[in-house]
Structures are given as structure tokens and as C-alpha cells.
Design a protein around this motif. Structure first.
Motif, PDB file in Angstrom:
ATOM      1  N   ALA A   1       0.829  -1.210   0.000  1.00  0.00           N
ATOM      2  CA  ALA A   1       0.000   0.000   0.000  1.00  0.00           C
ATOM      3  C   ALA A   1       0.865   1.262   0.000  1.00  0.00           C
ATOM      4  N   GLN A   2       1.898   1.283   0.853  1.00  0.00           N
ATOM      5  CA  GLN A   2       2.798   2.433   0.884  1.00  0.00           C
ATOM      6  C   GLN A   2       3.437   2.665  -0.479  1.00  0.00           C
ATOM      7  N   CYS A   3       3.904   1.594  -1.068  1.00  0.00           N
ATOM      8  CA  CYS A   3       4.595   1.713  -2.356  1.00  0.00           C
ATOM      9  C   CYS A   3       3.642   2.146  -3.465  1.00  0.00           C
ATOM     10  N   LEU A   4       2.421   1.644  -3.461  1.00  0.00           N
ATOM     11  CA  LEU A   4       1.460   2.040  -4.490  1.00  0.00           C
ATOM     12  C   LEU A   4       1.176   3.536  -4.407  1.00  0.00           C
ATOM     13  N   ARG A   5       0.945   4.031  -3.215  1.00  0.00           N
ATOM     14  CA  ARG A   5       0.658   5.460  -3.060  1.00  0.00           C
ATOM     15  C   ARG A   5       1.842   6.301  -3.520  1.00  0.00           C
ATOM     16  N   ALA A   6       3.048   5.846  -3.192  1.00  0.00           N
ATOM     17  CA  ALA A   6       4.239   6.574  -3.620  1.00  0.00           C
ATOM     18  C   ALA A   6       4.348   6.610  -5.139  1.00  0.00           C
ATOM     19  N   VAL A   7       4.086   5.493  -5.780  1.00  0.00           N
ATOM     20  CA  VAL A   7       4.201   5.426  -7.236  1.00  0.00           C
ATOM     21  C   VAL A   7       3.140   6.290  -7.914  1.00  0.00           C
ATOM     22  N   LEU A   8       1.917   6.269  -7.416  1.00  0.00           N
ATOM     23  CA  LEU A   8       0.863   7.112  -7.996  1.00  0.00           C
ATOM     24  C   LEU A   8       1.240   8.592  -7.925  1.00  0.00           C
ATOM     25  N   VAL A   9       1.844   8.996  -6.812  1.00  0.00           N
ATOM     26  CA  VAL A   9       2.276  10.389  -6.658  1.00  0.00           C
ATOM     27  C   VAL A   9       3.400  10.712  -7.618  1.00  0.00           C
ATOM     28  N   ASN A  10       4.400   9.864  -7.664  1.00  0.00           N
ATOM     29  CA  ASN A  10       5.585  10.180  -8.449  1.00  0.00           C
ATOM     30  C   ASN A  10       5.389  10.038  -9.947  1.00  0.00           C
ATOM     31  N   VAL A  11       4.592   9.099 -10.378  1.00  0.00           N
ATOM     32  CA  VAL A  11       4.324   8.971 -11.810  1.00  0.00           C
ATOM     33  C   VAL A  11       3.520  10.164 -12.312  1.00  0.00           C
ATOM     34  N   SER A  12       2.568  10.617 -11.505  1.00  0.00           N
ATOM     35  CA  SER A  12       1.702  11.730 -11.917  1.00  0.00           C
ATOM     36  C   SER A  12       2.301  13.097 -11.622  1.00  0.00           C
ATOM     37  N   GLY A  13       3.153  13.187 -10.597  1.00  0.00           N
ATOM     38  CA  GLY A  13       3.666  14.476 -10.161  1.00  0.00           C
ATOM     39  C   GLY A  13       2.684  15.250  -9.296  1.00  0.00           C
ATOM     40  N   GLU A  14       1.642  14.596  -8.798  1.00  0.00           N
ATOM     41  CA  GLU A  14       0.615  15.245  -7.976  1.00  0.00           C
ATOM     42  C   GLU A  14       0.708  14.749  -6.532  1.00  0.00           C
ATOM     43  N   PRO A  15       1.358  15.514  -5.638  1.00  0.00           N
ATOM     44  CA  PRO A  15       1.509  15.063  -4.252  1.00  0.00           C
ATOM     45  C   PRO A  15       0.200  14.971  -3.487  1.00  0.00           C
ATOM     46  N   ARG A  16      -0.855  15.643  -3.950  1.00  0.00           N
ATOM     47  CA  ARG A  16      -2.140  15.560  -3.250  1.00  0.00           C
ATOM     48  C   ARG A  16      -2.727  14.155  -3.270  1.00  0.00           C
ATOM     49  N   LEU A  17      -2.295  13.333  -4.219  1.00  0.00           N
ATOM     50  CA  LEU A  17      -2.821  11.976  -4.297  1.00  0.00           C
ATOM     51  C   LEU A  17      -2.450  11.147  -3.071  1.00  0.00           C
ATOM     52  N   LEU A  18      -1.394  11.554  -2.369  1.00  0.00           N
ATOM     53  CA  LEU A  18      -0.936  10.776  -1.222  1.00  0.00           C
ATOM     54  C   LEU A  18      -2.028  10.607  -0.180  1.00  0.00           C
ATOM     55  N   GLU A  19      -2.782  11.684   0.080  1.00  0.00           N
ATOM     56  CA  GLU A  19      -3.832  11.627   1.101  1.00  0.00           C
ATOM     57  C   GLU A  19      -5.233  11.605   0.500  1.00  0.00           C
ATOM     58  N   ASP A  20      -5.333  11.442  -0.792  1.00  0.00           N
ATOM     59  CA  ASP A  20      -6.639  11.400  -1.455  1.00  0.00           C
ATOM     60  C   ASP A  20      -7.387  10.129  -1.021  1.00  0.00           C
ATOM     61  N   PRO A  21      -8.633  10.244  -0.553  1.00  0.00           N
ATOM     62  CA  PRO A  21      -9.391   9.057  -0.139  1.00  0.00           C
ATOM     63  C   PRO A  21      -9.494   8.006  -1.239  1.00  0.00           C
ATOM     64  N   ARG A  22      -9.535   8.437  -2.492  1.00  0.00           N
ATOM     65  CA  ARG A  22      -9.610   7.473  -3.592  1.00  0.00           C
ATOM     66  C   ARG A  22      -8.326   6.659  -3.695  1.00  0.00           C
ATOM     67  N   THR A  23      -7.187   7.309  -3.437  1.00  0.00           N
ATOM     68  CA  THR A  23      -5.913   6.606  -3.438  1.00  0.00           C
ATOM     69  C   THR A  23      -5.846   5.625  -2.276  1.00  0.00           C
ATOM     70  N   MET A  24      -6.376   6.042  -1.125  1.00  0.00           N
ATOM     71  CA  MET A  24      -6.416   5.151   0.038  1.00  0.00           C
ATOM     72  C   MET A  24      -7.203   3.883  -0.283  1.00  0.00           C
ATOM     73  N   GLU A  25      -8.303   4.053  -1.025  1.00  0.00           N
ATOM     74  CA  GLU A  25      -9.121   2.894  -1.393  1.00  0.00           C
ATOM     75  C   GLU A  25      -8.361   1.975  -2.341  1.00  0.00           C
ATOM     76  N   LEU A  26      -7.669   2.551  -3.306  1.00  0.00           N
ATOM     77  CA  LEU A  26      -6.862   1.737  -4.221  1.00  0.00           C
ATOM     78  C   LEU A  26      -5.780   0.977  -3.455  1.00  0.00           C
ATOM     79  N   ALA A  27      -5.202   1.628  -2.433  1.00  0.00           N
ATOM     80  CA  ALA A  27      -4.127   1.006  -1.673  1.00  0.00           C
ATOM     81  C   ALA A  27      -4.600  -0.216  -0.905  1.00  0.00           C
ATOM     82  N   ARG A  28      -5.896  -0.307  -0.633  1.00  0.00           N
ATOM     83  CA  ARG A  28      -6.433  -1.490   0.051  1.00  0.00           C
ATOM     84  C   ARG A  28      -6.310  -2.729  -0.814  1.00  0.00           C
TER      85      ARG A  28
END
Length: 277
Positions: free
Chosen positions: A60-87
Motif C-alpha cells: 500500500a505504501q509503495c502504491l501510493r508513492a508510485v501514484l504520486v511520483n508517476v503523476s507528479g501530484e503530491p495531493r494523491l498521497l492523502e486522497d481518499p480514492r488513493t487510500m481505497e486503491l491502496a487497500r
């Protein structure tokens, strides 16, 4: 363009933020090569053991990190939708592997045989990551990654000083800044004392962001001061990027988190997502 003054307070410690974000290993900044692009779809987290106790949280930690870094959008780190994907991070994994953090250190007790910390490196499926970003309204950031150059006047419990490449007392802070840049897939460079003098930087004052000869070099000027009344560090930053000026602040944190705030701001601006938070 007028300065954008965005103020915020964050009380999370550097340790808790690191555990949330994971420890990310990416290629150096500069024009993206095929290898660089592939590396952005992997991340590394520290977990306990190699069994299933910590693997889901590590994924889960790694997925959230990759979503942020691939997109360049740091807000995704705490986005509830990202949290759901990390599950369900395991559904995005292409491969993974472990390296013992304490390799070579003898085991002294039974606990050490199964509770040893490991680096968990996770490689994610590129197509699935990009599909997930599309669902989030994002897309991969294909542009060159900037080199972050902090021009900082700092003050702890003594006299103010400029963060330079040569200052012996700032070795931990230089290492911290490099680590914070790595978290977001960027690289950094601490300026030399000669550069700081040429840019007119003076300890105890907010430097003017110096113009960069390299268009992909992001020079962030700022002050960072420890205030016992909080307690914590208070930082003010200024960035000039592609002809626009940005300003933002942070307070009540340790200097690791303050440096992270600088890098997050650069990432968001350079990737075209807007002003820093």
C-alpha cells in the motif's frame, strides 16, 4: 504573476510521514530514458520480516508513492480514492523482492530471526498504474524532472547560517534534503558557499530566488527557524518557475518535514498541477 501565499500547519513528525509515504527509490532527474520511466513504477518500503504480516501495508505504501511520483501530484498521497486503491495494492503488483536491512549483522536472539527489518521493493504493472491514474483524473508526467536547489537561511538555537555544501555542521541537513527529494522522484543539489555569495544570499534574511541558467533547475529560496514556543521549525519559501512566482509556508514541524514541504511544492508546480499547498 503575483506571489501565491499559501499557509498551512502540519504537526506530523518526519517518522510518521515516512511510514505513510514509504521510502522511494527512483532514477536521477533529467531527460527521461526508458530505464528512468520504468524505475518510476517501483518503490521501496521498510517492513518487518518477509511474511504476510507487513506485506499488505508495504504494498500500500509503495502504491501510493508510485501514484504520486508517476503523476507528479503530491495531493494523491492523502486522497481518499488513493487510500481505497491502496487497500487492493496487490492487484497492481508485477513483482516484488526483499533485502535484509541488517544483512551481515549477526542474530543475537530468537526475535531477530523473524522480526528483522527488510527493504521491500515493489514493481508495479505500468498499464494498471496508468489506468488507475486515468480513473483519478490524472496521467503520467512525461516531462523532465527538475533539480531542486535550496537557497536557505536557517536558524536553530544559535546564529543564523546559510545551508551550504561545505558547512560541516549541516551534514545531517544536507543528507535529509537529498532523502526528501528522493521520496518524490527528484534530485537535489546544495549550493556552494561561493554560489550563495554570488547570489547575494545573506544569513538571517529571506533570499531572493536566484535565476537559474538551467531551465530545469528549481531554486527555492527561504528561511527556516526553530521556534521553541511551538515547538518546531517555521519555514517560508519562494520559487520562481517558468516566469511565475510562488510563495508558501509551513510551521510546527521538524526540518525533515520542512524540507519535504519544499520538494512537494516544487513537484506540484513543475508537473503543472498548480501552486503548492
Amino acid at each position: 504573476m503575483a506571489d501565491l501565499d499559501i499557509r498551512r500547519r502540519r504537526g506530523a513528525s518526519a517518522l510518521s510521514a515516512m511510514l505513510l509515504f514509504g521510502i522511494v527509490a527512483f532514477a536521477a532527474a533529467g531527460p527521461a530514458s526508458a530505464e528512468d520511466d520504468r524505475d518510476r513504477y517501483q518503490a521501496v518500503a521498510i517492513v518487518t520480516g518477509t511474511d504476510m504480516r507487513s506485506r499488505p501495508s508495504g504494498f500500500a505504501q509503495c502504491l501510493r508513492a508510485v501514484l504520486v511520483n508517476v503523476s507528479g501530484e503530491p495531493r494523491l498521497l492523502e486522497d481518499p480514492r488513493t487510500m481505497e486503491l491502496a487497500r487492493h495494492a496487490d492487484t497492481f503488483v508485477a513483482s516484488f523482492g526483499y533485502v535484509d536491512v541488517m544483512a551481515g549483522i549477526p542474530v543475537h536472539d530468537d526475535q531477530g530471526t523473524y522480526d528483522r527489518p527488510h527493504y521491500l521493493t515493489v514493481h508495479f504493472d505500468k498499464a494498471r498504474i496508468e489506468a488507475a491514474l486515468a480513473e483519478l483524473g490524472e496521467r503520467p508526467w512525461r516531462g523532465d524532472r527538475p533539480l531542486v536547489v535550496p537557497v536557505l537561511s536557517m536558524r536553530g538555537f544559535g546564529k543564523p547560517y546559510l545551508l551550504s555544501a561545505e558547512l560541516p555542521a549541516a551534514s545531517d541537513q544536507r543528507a535529509s534534503f537529498a532523502d526528501r527529494a528522493d521520496e518524490f522522484g527528484l534530485t537535489s543539489r546544495i549550493p556552494t558557499e561561493a554560489e550563495l555569495a554570488a547570489w547575494g544570499a545573506v544569513a538571517g534574511t529571506l533570499p531572493t530566488p536566484p535565476d537559474a541558467a538551467d531551465p530545469d533547475e528549481a531554486r527555492v529560496a527561504g528561511t527556516l527557524e526553530f521556534q521553541e514556543s511551538l515547538p518546531g521549525w517555521v519555514g517560508s519559501w519562494r520559487l520562481r518557475w517558468r516566469g511565475a512566482d510562488y510563495a508558501w509556508r509551513i510551521s510546527g514541524v521538524d526540518y525533515d518535514e520542512a524540507f519535504r514541504d519544499i520538494v512537494r511544492g516544487v513537484l506540484r508546480v513543475a508537473s503543472g498541477h498548480g501552486s503548492p499547498d
